[in-house]
Scaffold this active site. Sequence first.
Site, PDB file in Angstrom:
ATOM      1  N   TYR A 100     -55.413  -0.754  83.387  1.00  6.43           N
ATOM      2  CA  TYR A 100     -55.155  -2.292  83.972  1.00  6.43           C
ATOM      3  C   TYR A 100     -53.893  -2.089  85.111  1.00  6.43           C
ATOM      4  O   TYR A 100     -53.189  -1.092  85.198  1.00  6.43           O
ATOM      5  CB  TYR A 100     -55.032  -3.350  83.078  1.00  6.43           C
ATOM      6  CG  TYR A 100     -53.638  -3.370  82.658  1.00  6.43           C
ATOM      7  CD1 TYR A 100     -52.788  -4.045  82.970  1.00  6.43           C
ATOM      8  CD2 TYR A 100     -53.487  -2.486  81.422  1.00  6.43           C
ATOM      9  CE1 TYR A 100     -51.311  -4.069  82.202  1.00  6.43           C
ATOM     10  CE2 TYR A 100     -51.944  -2.370  80.783  1.00  6.43           C
ATOM     11  CZ  TYR A 100     -51.069  -3.220  81.163  1.00  6.43           C
ATOM     12  OH  TYR A 100     -49.916  -3.065  80.820  1.00  6.43           O
ATOM     13  N   CYS A 101     -54.005  -2.926  86.139  1.00  6.54           N
ATOM     14  CA  CYS A 101     -53.036  -3.262  86.856  1.00  6.54           C
ATOM     15  C   CYS A 101     -52.581  -4.837  87.092  1.00  6.54           C
ATOM     16  O   CYS A 101     -53.047  -5.317  86.240  1.00  6.54           O
ATOM     17  CB  CYS A 101     -53.220  -2.626  88.221  1.00  6.54           C
ATOM     18  SG  CYS A 101     -54.633  -3.425  89.012  1.00  6.54           S
ATOM     19  N   GLN A 102     -52.126  -5.320  88.062  1.00  2.72           N
ATOM     20  CA  GLN A 102     -51.926  -6.657  88.193  1.00  2.72           C
ATOM     21  C   GLN A 102     -53.157  -7.284  88.513  1.00  2.72           C
ATOM     22  O   GLN A 102     -53.350  -8.559  87.952  1.00  2.72           O
ATOM     23  CB  GLN A 102     -51.120  -6.702  89.511  1.00  2.72           C
ATOM     24  CG  GLN A 102     -50.280  -8.196  89.731  1.00  2.72           C
ATOM     25  CD  GLN A 102     -49.452  -8.721  88.580  1.00  2.72           C
ATOM     26  OE1 GLN A 102     -48.846  -7.801  87.907  1.00  2.72           O
ATOM     27  NE2 GLN A 102     -49.279 -10.034  88.348  1.00  2.72           N
ATOM     28  N   LEU A 157     -53.901  -7.861  84.583  1.00  6.00           N
ATOM     29  CA  LEU A 157     -53.112  -8.695  83.958  1.00  6.00           C
ATOM     30  C   LEU A 157     -52.791  -9.992  84.349  1.00  6.00           C
ATOM     31  O   LEU A 157     -52.459 -10.917  83.651  1.00  6.00           O
ATOM     32  CB  LEU A 157     -51.458  -7.880  84.224  1.00  6.00           C
ATOM     33  CG  LEU A 157     -50.413  -8.512  83.476  1.00  6.00           C
ATOM     34  CD1 LEU A 157     -50.588  -7.949  81.914  1.00  6.00           C
ATOM     35  CD2 LEU A 157     -48.836  -7.801  83.977  1.00  6.00           C
TER      36      LEU A 157
END
Length: 179
Positions: free
Chosen positions: A68-70, A97
């Site tokens: 995952y990332c932003q 996120l």
Amino acid sequence: MASSTQTNVTIAPKTLQQLRQQDAVILVDVREPLEFVGEHIADAYSLPLSRLNPSQLPQAEGKTTVLYCQSSNRSGNALQQLKSAGVEGIIHLEGGLLAWKQAGLPTVKTKNAPISIMRQVQIIAGSLVLTGVLLGSFVAPGFYFLSGFVGAGLLFAGLSGTCMMANLLGKLPYNQIKD
């Protein structure tokens, strides 16, 4: 459930939370260390996309690795890099996120973490552009060059994916992550 497209596999935040509660996943945050320190999902590993190395990917028998990332852009890129390197059984969090938080799911926040590099770039670039415009209007027209220079730098950063200001800010002591 995880959904599949031609190029990637994603998982919805609520489904991921259910799998986390069953201890069936390994979470890997591919954002930069400063972003991770500021806020992340509990029990996630930090493996930034900028230093992605398949051999460093945490794995456990019977568990699915979830990146995952932003917003899910970088995790999608990481997924493709890993698949190209022959790594299988990896999915990524749909919406990143941001979607996780929108779903009302918890994160770990560090109160005293510095603000993100991109916010620092926005503050400094905006200040320089405003200063150039004000000085150009009230002191001498030559100061408009400052605004043009910053605008050209931002254009280059957007087109190339390389931001010199962010690189320089990342070297400042308060932006260094202590291991």
